[in-house]
Design an enzyme around this catalytic site. Structure first.
Site, PDB file in Angstrom:
ATOM      1  N   THR A 140      -8.469  -6.776   4.091  1.00 15.68           N
ATOM      2  CA  THR A 140      -8.209  -6.182   5.403  1.00 15.68           C
ATOM      3  C   THR A 140      -8.556  -4.693   5.396  1.00 15.68           C
ATOM      4  O   THR A 140      -9.154  -4.174   6.339  1.00 15.68           O
ATOM      5  CB  THR A 140      -6.734  -6.375   5.792  1.00 15.68           C
ATOM      6  OG1 THR A 140      -6.452  -7.768   5.763  1.00 15.68           O
ATOM      7  CG2 THR A 140      -6.451  -5.848   7.190  1.00 15.68           C
TER       8      THR A 140
ATOM      9  N   GLU B 296       4.136  -6.597   7.503  1.00 12.04           N
ATOM     10  CA  GLU B 296       2.703  -6.329   7.660  1.00 12.04           C
ATOM     11  C   GLU B 296       2.337  -4.968   7.106  1.00 12.04           C
ATOM     12  O   GLU B 296       1.262  -4.787   6.537  1.00 12.04           O
ATOM     13  CB  GLU B 296       2.315  -6.409   9.145  1.00 12.04           C
ATOM     14  CG  GLU B 296       2.474  -7.791   9.756  1.00 12.04           C
ATOM     15  CD  GLU B 296       1.530  -8.805   9.143  1.00 12.04           C
ATOM     16  OE1 GLU B 296       1.830  -9.258   8.019  1.00 12.04           O
ATOM     17  OE2 GLU B 296       0.524  -9.133   9.779  1.00 12.04           O
TER      18      GLU B 296
END
Lengths: 307, 307
Positions: free
Chosen positions: B181, B128
């Site tokens: 994001t 991530e």
């Protein structure tokens, strides 16, 4: 049934991470009240033992809560209320909430339970409005539901009763200093960092999860307050020492009860809670501040009938 | 056992009130991966089907997660990873998390489970970090634990598996627009009002309580986000219409999946979730935006072995 003698519990609001939403009821700390059905309509406060509080119905939190209930029902009779106040006003363990909640709970019993518990919370909140200027529910809700409660929302009022593990005990110390709820509110900041807010709601989630799964370690890890405690604890002498000694004595967590000045710690089992109370006492003995101390199981029942 | 073929699920992070802490796994949306033990040490990404993603181990999220695992164990052999990507990167349903989590989960199985699930979360978080610049856990945790998860804390990492009611279904619509994001993070405010933060943690408490008590109404009432959604929803065309139509079609609640642009709704039962998906589709058909749509049970198991 024309009269009821009840025990109405002291309560711990906020409970570290749960500022303004969480609360819990104590089992052996509280007031006694006697509520009577009488022919004279309305509400009369006949006697208050133990504290010098107003007897005028409109100036008394129990009276105001009682009137809020009566405003929503046709009632051909009235009520007399006698209060034996064992909880000190201003201690931070829900003194006004105990009186407000006790009055409306007993009246509802004597009326044959026309109202649900959330209605009673709503009436008792009017007592809180008189006491603090804000109709908060985080003390009256646990007094009425017992155990842990969550005030999820105010508009509409949504109070959730949370599972409460059976071995959960509270140690509460009340240093004899005054912290007014209004003052404790005033020093809070209007804005908080998103980063701290995320940590806080992570802990609220962890605490609720720990209560349902009866995971005492998780309850302990979640009892952290990144937002309110760092500010309000300044108002409470020796707060950091009490907290540190409580944890060292085995408490799961420790924080400010309500808006203070009482400090609570939660422990697994009575023996640990007693040790924690001893550790708390020593701190205030060392700094020379008088205190009251309580050790109590977390009360799963709420208000209880005594007669 | 020298090789494993697995299903690794798509996930919904944030889940309305639970920004940065809550996540849930889907059951019928996800990637397939094949992980092989091979003589050559280290990690080789041999093939990626369905998406144009880097095969270089250090540039691939699964590769980076796999290397994080290998860094903590002496291993005399290596691994080959093949990924059949069904989740579109950038869709907001944990595409990178599925790959990272799948890689380390399968490797741990092939190694005889030397690591616990929270360790696997830690390794997958490195994937991530590569994908988004932030080592967040709110997608990899549900992929690895299944069901609902709470990332209570990052320091130390504390991931809690939350009870997940069996009739909970998700409808997810992915409008074919791009929301990065990093951009979705940038528009967030650093500070939030204490008032909104309190409402938010009240809802986190309500949602967790509803999940344990399987109170679908309470889950629905708690699925409100006062802090992130009002800001981020601006980036998603027709968000308000999708939300309104979803609720009208019977959804318990509706919000942004991860940082978007996917929108999720939760429902009780598959029939309602299908109706909700139909209502979501119609909104984007009316405005002429292409979409992918998924209906899935909330997956209580996490990653599954296929061979």
């Amino acid at each position: 049934m024309d009269q009821l003698k009840i025990f109405t519990p002291a309560t711990i609001a906020n409970v570290s991470c749960g500022f303004d939403v969480l609360g819990l009821a104590l089992d052996t700390v509280g007031d006694e009240m006697t509520i009577k059905k009488v022919a004279k309509k309305g509400v009369t406060i006949t006697k208050i033992i133990g504290q010098n509080l107003p007897l005028e119905t409109h100036k008394n939190v129990a009276g105001v809560a009682a009137l809020a209930l009566l405003a929503e029902i046709d009632c051909e009779f009235g009520f007399e209320i006698e209060i034996n106040k064992c909880i000190k006003p201003g201690s931070g363990i829900g003194s006004s909430a105990a009186s407000s909640a006790g009055a409306v709970w007993a009246m509802n019993e004597l009326l044959g339970k026309p109202f649900g518990v959330t209605d009673l919370v709503r009436f008792a909140m009017e007592g809180e409005r008189l006491a603090t200027g804000v109709a908060h529910a985080d003390n009256v809700a646990p007094a009425l539901f017992g155990g842990f409660t969550l005030v999820r929302s105010y508009e509409p009022l949504d109070v959730i009763s949370i599972n409460t593990p059976s071995e959960l005990y509270a140690s509460v110390i009340h240093p004899q200093i005054e912290v007014k709820t209004a003052d404790a509110r005033e020093i809070l900041k209007t804005n908080v960092s998103l980063k701290d807010a995320i940590k806080q709601w992570g802990n609220v989630g962890g605490l609720i999860s720990g209560l349902y799964t009866e995971d005492y370690d998780l309850i302990g890890r979640s009892l952290e307050d990144y937002i309110i405690e760092p500010i309000r604890s300044i108002l409470i002498p020796a707060f950091d020492a009490v907290k540190q000694k409580s944890i060292a004595a085995g408490a799961l967590g420790c924080g400010i009860s309500g808006s203070g000045p009482s400090i609570f710690a939660l422990s697994k089992g009575e023996a640990t809670a007693v040790k924690v109370a001893e550790a708390m006492k020593k701190v205030y003995e060392n700094v020379g501040i008088d205190y009251d101390i309580h050790v109590s199981k977390v009360n799963n029942q709420g208000i209880k009938i005594l007669n």
